[in-house]
Write a protein that holds these residues in place. Structure first.
Motif, PDB file in Angstrom:
ATOM      1  N   LEU A  55      -4.112   1.437  10.249  1.00  0.00           N
ATOM      2  CA  LEU A  55      -3.626   1.975   8.978  1.00  0.00           C
ATOM      3  C   LEU A  55      -4.625   2.938   8.354  1.00  0.00           C
ATOM      4  O   LEU A  55      -5.839   2.760   8.492  1.00  0.00           O
ATOM      5  CB  LEU A  55      -3.344   0.826   7.998  1.00  0.00           C
ATOM      6  CG  LEU A  55      -2.347  -0.229   8.488  1.00  0.00           C
ATOM      7  CD1 LEU A  55      -2.131  -1.276   7.397  1.00  0.00           C
ATOM      8  CD2 LEU A  55      -1.019   0.412   8.878  1.00  0.00           C
ATOM      9  N   PRO A  56      -4.140   3.949   7.658  1.00  0.00           N
ATOM     10  CA  PRO A  56      -5.019   4.942   7.024  1.00  0.00           C
ATOM     11  C   PRO A  56      -5.606   4.419   5.714  1.00  0.00           C
ATOM     12  O   PRO A  56      -5.301   4.920   4.628  1.00  0.00           O
ATOM     13  CB  PRO A  56      -4.073   6.127   6.795  1.00  0.00           C
ATOM     14  CG  PRO A  56      -2.742   5.484   6.568  1.00  0.00           C
ATOM     15  CD  PRO A  56      -2.702   4.302   7.501  1.00  0.00           C
ATOM     16  N   SER A  60     -13.685   5.467   6.573  1.00  0.00           N
ATOM     17  CA  SER A  60     -13.560   5.446   8.025  1.00  0.00           C
ATOM     18  C   SER A  60     -13.608   4.014   8.538  1.00  0.00           C
ATOM     19  O   SER A  60     -13.928   3.078   7.807  1.00  0.00           O
ATOM     20  CB  SER A  60     -14.715   6.240   8.654  1.00  0.00           C
ATOM     21  OG  SER A  60     -15.952   5.585   8.400  1.00  0.00           O
ATOM     22  N   ARG A  61     -13.281   3.845   9.807  1.00  0.00           N
ATOM     23  CA  ARG A  61     -13.356   2.519  10.420  1.00  0.00           C
ATOM     24  C   ARG A  61     -14.795   1.997  10.387  1.00  0.00           C
ATOM     25  O   ARG A  61     -15.041   0.820  10.167  1.00  0.00           O
ATOM     26  CB  ARG A  61     -12.851   2.599  11.863  1.00  0.00           C
ATOM     27  CG  ARG A  61     -12.675   1.248  12.531  1.00  0.00           C
ATOM     28  CD  ARG A  61     -12.039   1.393  13.899  1.00  0.00           C
ATOM     29  NE  ARG A  61     -11.887   0.108  14.550  1.00  0.00           N
ATOM     30  CZ  ARG A  61     -11.426  -0.041  15.787  1.00  0.00           C
ATOM     31  NH1 ARG A  61     -11.070   1.026  16.480  1.00  0.00           N
ATOM     32  NH2 ARG A  61     -11.326  -1.241  16.327  1.00  0.00           N
ATOM     33  N   ILE A  99       3.258   5.127  11.700  1.00  0.00           N
ATOM     34  CA  ILE A  99       1.991   4.686  12.278  1.00  0.00           C
ATOM     35  C   ILE A  99       2.105   4.547  13.790  1.00  0.00           C
ATOM     36  O   ILE A  99       3.029   3.902  14.296  1.00  0.00           O
ATOM     37  CB  ILE A  99       1.545   3.331  11.675  1.00  0.00           C
ATOM     38  CG1 ILE A  99       1.433   3.437  10.152  1.00  0.00           C
ATOM     39  CG2 ILE A  99       0.226   2.875  12.296  1.00  0.00           C
ATOM     40  CD1 ILE A  99       0.419   4.465   9.696  1.00  0.00           C
ATOM     41  N   LYS A 100       1.190   5.145  14.513  1.00  0.00           N
ATOM     42  CA  LYS A 100       1.142   5.006  15.961  1.00  0.00           C
ATOM     43  C   LYS A 100       0.070   3.971  16.298  1.00  0.00           C
ATOM     44  O   LYS A 100      -1.132   4.239  16.159  1.00  0.00           O
ATOM     45  CB  LYS A 100       0.803   6.341  16.632  1.00  0.00           C
ATOM     46  CG  LYS A 100       0.788   6.256  18.153  1.00  0.00           C
ATOM     47  CD  LYS A 100       0.474   7.611  18.785  1.00  0.00           C
ATOM     48  CE  LYS A 100       0.464   7.513  20.301  1.00  0.00           C
ATOM     49  NZ  LYS A 100       0.150   8.823  20.934  1.00  0.00           N
ATOM     50  N   PRO A 101       0.456   2.779  16.743  1.00  0.00           N
ATOM     51  CA  PRO A 101      -0.530   1.721  17.013  1.00  0.00           C
ATOM     52  C   PRO A 101      -1.358   2.014  18.257  1.00  0.00           C
ATOM     53  O   PRO A 101      -0.874   2.632  19.213  1.00  0.00           O
ATOM     54  CB  PRO A 101       0.332   0.474  17.198  1.00  0.00           C
ATOM     55  CG  PRO A 101       1.647   0.994  17.668  1.00  0.00           C
ATOM     56  CD  PRO A 101       1.828   2.310  16.975  1.00  0.00           C
ATOM     57  N   GLN A 150       0.812  -1.213   0.000  1.00  0.00           N
ATOM     58  CA  GLN A 150       0.000   0.000   0.000  1.00  0.00           C
ATOM     59  C   GLN A 150       0.847   1.265   0.000  1.00  0.00           C
ATOM     60  O   GLN A 150       0.329   2.376  -0.084  1.00  0.00           O
ATOM     61  CB  GLN A 150      -0.927   0.008   1.238  1.00  0.00           C
ATOM     62  CG  GLN A 150      -1.903  -1.143   1.319  1.00  0.00           C
ATOM     63  CD  GLN A 150      -3.024  -1.030   0.294  1.00  0.00           C
ATOM     64  OE1 GLN A 150      -3.362   0.084  -0.112  1.00  0.00           O
ATOM     65  NE2 GLN A 150      -3.550  -2.147  -0.135  1.00  0.00           N
ATOM     66  N   GLY A 151       2.168   1.101   0.130  1.00  0.00           N
ATOM     67  CA  GLY A 151       3.034   2.268   0.150  1.00  0.00           C
ATOM     68  C   GLY A 151       2.983   3.043   1.457  1.00  0.00           C
ATOM     69  O   GLY A 151       3.321   4.230   1.497  1.00  0.00           O
TER      70      GLY A 151
END
Length: 228
Positions: free
Chosen positions: A22-23, A27-28, A8-10, A1-2
């Motif tokens: 992941l972005p 939305s979620r 990333i902050k888990p 996905q690049g």
């Protein structure tokens, strides 16, 4: 996905990066709805029928959803155990008895509704009841263990806390039955609730379903008589 994972902050306190961190597009909530849509598609392949009735109760079921689920589940499982034809699944044209009966429960979360599953093994034990209530309460805050994401063979959809009297849900792949209950209400000196069951028509016919509803009503009353 690049995606550069170092950016990333888990959410996990252990620092594990999950897909939900992941972005990804949407939305979620949107991704959750997409997953639900995929599951619902499987329902169209299951021939199913529904039956509804009003069940009288000598006492009121708990207004607390988790407590209410425990009593409903015990009565529902005892009915399935007494009607083994309903406790099967159809695989490649063959009928297979369900050895590990698992129940899907409807739970509202901040992200929408989810259905964690619980095993019916040890359902008569008080420890089972406490464990199930913990699962449901944790699910309400978006915490579901992998064990409780396993497929279910039956479901209990309790819409009483939302003021709904009656509902007709669908069977999903791997499910042979489902039970829906609405809001209980006073009826003179007693109480009553409207219930609807959903059955895989390959396993039983409406006559079997009618007997199942009557047996469930008797088992639920026993549950109230014994446990209050």
């Amino acid at each position: 996905q690049g995606i550069d994972l170092s950016t990333i902050k888990p959410a996990s306190p252990l620092g594990v990066i999950k897909l939900t961190d992941l972005p990804l597009p949407g939305s979620r909530e949107d991704r959750a709805r997409h997953q639900v849509a995929k599951v619902v598609d499987s329902s169209s392949h299951i021939p199913q029928f529904t039956l509804s009735t009003t069940i009288p109760l000598s006492a009121q079921l708990s207004v607390e959803p988790s407590e209410r689920f425990v009593k409903l589940a015990r009565a529902w499982v005892r009915m399935l155990q007494a009607r083994p034809r309903l406790n099967q699944i159809v695989e490649n044209g063959h009928f297979t008895s369900v050895s590990d009966l698992r129940i899907a429960a409807l739970v509202k979360t901040p992200l929408g509704f989810v259905s964690p599953t619980v095993s019916a093994q040890g359902i008569s034990d008080s420890s089972w009841a406490e464990a199930v209530k913990r699962v449901l309460e944790q699910a309400r805050v978006n915490k579901i263990a992998p064990e409780n994401l396993r497929p279910a063979s039956t479901s209990i959809t309790d819409l009483g806390e939302f003021g709904v009297r009656q509902a007709n849900t669908l069977l999903f792949e791997g499910q042979s039955s489902g039970f829906n209950v609405g809001q209980q209400r006073a009826a003179g000196d007693a109480y009553e609730i409207d219930c609807t069951i959903v059955i895989d028509h390959r396993l039983a016919d409406p006559g079997d379903g009618a007997e199942a509803l009557a047996l469930f009503a008797a088992e639920l009353q026993k549950e109230l008589d014994v446990n209050g």
